[in-house]
Enzyme design. Structure first.
Site, mmCIF file in Angstrom:
data_model
loop_
_atom_site.group_PDB
_atom_site.id
_atom_site.type_symbol
_atom_site.label_atom_id
_atom_site.label_comp_id
_atom_site.label_asym_id
_atom_site.label_seq_id
_atom_site.Cartn_x
_atom_site.Cartn_y
_atom_site.Cartn_z
ATOM 1 N NE ARG A 1 -0.086 3.210 25.347
ATOM 2 C CZ ARG A 1 -1.648 3.517 25.570
ATOM 3 N NH1 ARG A 1 -0.582 5.097 26.665
ATOM 4 N NH2 ARG A 1 -1.879 3.052 25.836
ATOM 5 C CE LYS B 1 -2.718 3.111 20.590
ATOM 6 N NZ LYS B 1 -2.690 2.250 21.059
ATOM 7 C CG HIS C 1 5.145 -1.231 23.306
ATOM 8 N ND1 HIS C 1 4.473 -0.528 23.468
ATOM 9 C CD2 HIS C 1 4.443 -2.641 23.443
ATOM 10 C CE1 HIS C 1 3.129 -0.888 23.701
ATOM 11 N NE2 HIS C 1 2.896 -1.848 24.006
ATOM 12 N NE ARG D 1 2.059 0.324 27.327
ATOM 13 C CZ ARG D 1 1.385 1.236 28.397
ATOM 14 N NH1 ARG D 1 1.703 2.576 29.123
ATOM 15 N NH2 ARG D 1 -0.146 1.778 27.566
ATOM 16 C CG HIS E 1 -3.912 -0.667 29.248
ATOM 17 N ND1 HIS E 1 -3.052 -1.363 29.756
ATOM 18 C CD2 HIS E 1 -3.362 -0.521 28.342
ATOM 19 C CE1 HIS E 1 -2.285 -2.030 29.040
ATOM 20 N NE2 HIS E 1 -2.090 -1.270 27.713
ATOM 21 C CE1 TYR F 1 1.385 -2.716 26.939
ATOM 22 C CE2 TYR F 1 -0.919 -3.810 26.436
ATOM 23 C CZ TYR F 1 -0.084 -2.758 26.188
ATOM 24 O OH TYR F 1 0.138 -2.178 25.022
#
Length: 271
Positions: free
Chosen positions: A135, A161, A215, A218, A241, A250
């Site tokens: 990210r 994150k 993004h 990714r 994740h 994704y």
């Protein structure tokens, strides 16, 4: 200003709870947006109707709406817990269903062009995003101390994150590029010593076509890895994740893949 005082106190509480700088920044940003709309009315004087009015006026994507709802609910829970208010008005905010999966991998040819036009700094940002699926906020926080080596090769410790950090394998060429950097932040800046996530995204986005974001690099990483391995669990680990369900969002299913799959099976039945 009552809003700034309360938001500042909540920010301290979030940091005390170990929330990442990105999470703290996002949560407090949402509250400042609400405070700007509410004006001189302090947060604890707002009602559920006020929150519904403000959120209802916004033209947000579902994921943004879900994120703002989470921020408001967390803020009012903290307000009740610290006896700043007795009523958790945000508890009544309706749940927001997750958006339908919409993988949007960046066009590979656009990434190749961006790499050819980038300076050394942005070139490295793009590679970290498209090869490791990082990210923008994770790219921003790369530090030379995060590099390590064992018998299997070089590894990068990624500051993920929500404080979900992870170790990702580094291809030799990327490891060499990072090892050439001076000790310290890979991308120095004014955000606690490094560039902000937003600025990293902006620098990369300048070299991508209109409508394509950092993004989506990714998404491209996830899609190409899935095409090669069909291993969602491994891709989940690489991307950091919390669940495979998120990883699935994704991965784009290419029309030619579906066509080839149907054709191969049909050929067996026809025979």
């Amino acid at each position: 200003m009552p809003w700034e005082k309360e938001i500042s106190a909540w920010e301290t509480a979030l940091r005390a709870a170990g929330r990442s700088a990105q999470t703290v920044g996002l949560r407090t940003y949402h509250l400042r947006r609400l405070g700007s709309w509410a004006g001189c009315t302090g947060p604890w004087a707002l009602t559920l109707d006020d929150l519904l009015t403000w959120t209802g006026l916004q033209d947000w994507r579902p994921e943004t709406r879900r994120s703002v709802r989470a921020s408001l609910r967390a803020f009012w829970r903290w307000g009740v817990a610290t006896e700043r208010t007795t009523v958790d008005v945000a508890a009544g905010l309706p749940a927001v269903p997750p958006a339908k999966p919409d993988p949007r991998p960046a066009p590979p040819e656009a990434v190749v062009t961006a790499l050819s036009e980038a300076d050394e700094r942005v070139w490295l940002m793009i590679r970290l995003a498209v090869e490791l699926g990082m990210r923008r906020g994770e790219v921003a926080q790369v530090h030379t101390r995060d590099l390590s080596r064992d018998l299997l090769g070089w590894t990068l410790h990624v500051h993920g994150k929500g404080s979900r950090n992870r170790d990702v394998p580094l291809p030799d060429s990327l490891a060499r590029a990072l090892r050439r950097l001076p000790d310290g932040w890979a991308f120095p800046g004014a955000d606690h010593g490094h560039l902000s996530a937003r600025w990293v995204g902006r620098l990369v986005g300048r070299l991508l076509p209109v409508g394509v974001t950092m993004h989506q690099l990714r998404h491209l990483c996830a899609t190409e890895l899935h095409d090669a391995t069909h291993d969602l669990r491994a891709i989940q680990e690489l991307l950091g994740h919390a669940s495979v369900a998120t990883t699935q969002r994704y991965v784009a299913v290419r029309p030619d893949t579906v066509r080839a799959m149907v054709a191969e099976r049909s050929a067996r039945w026809a025979a």
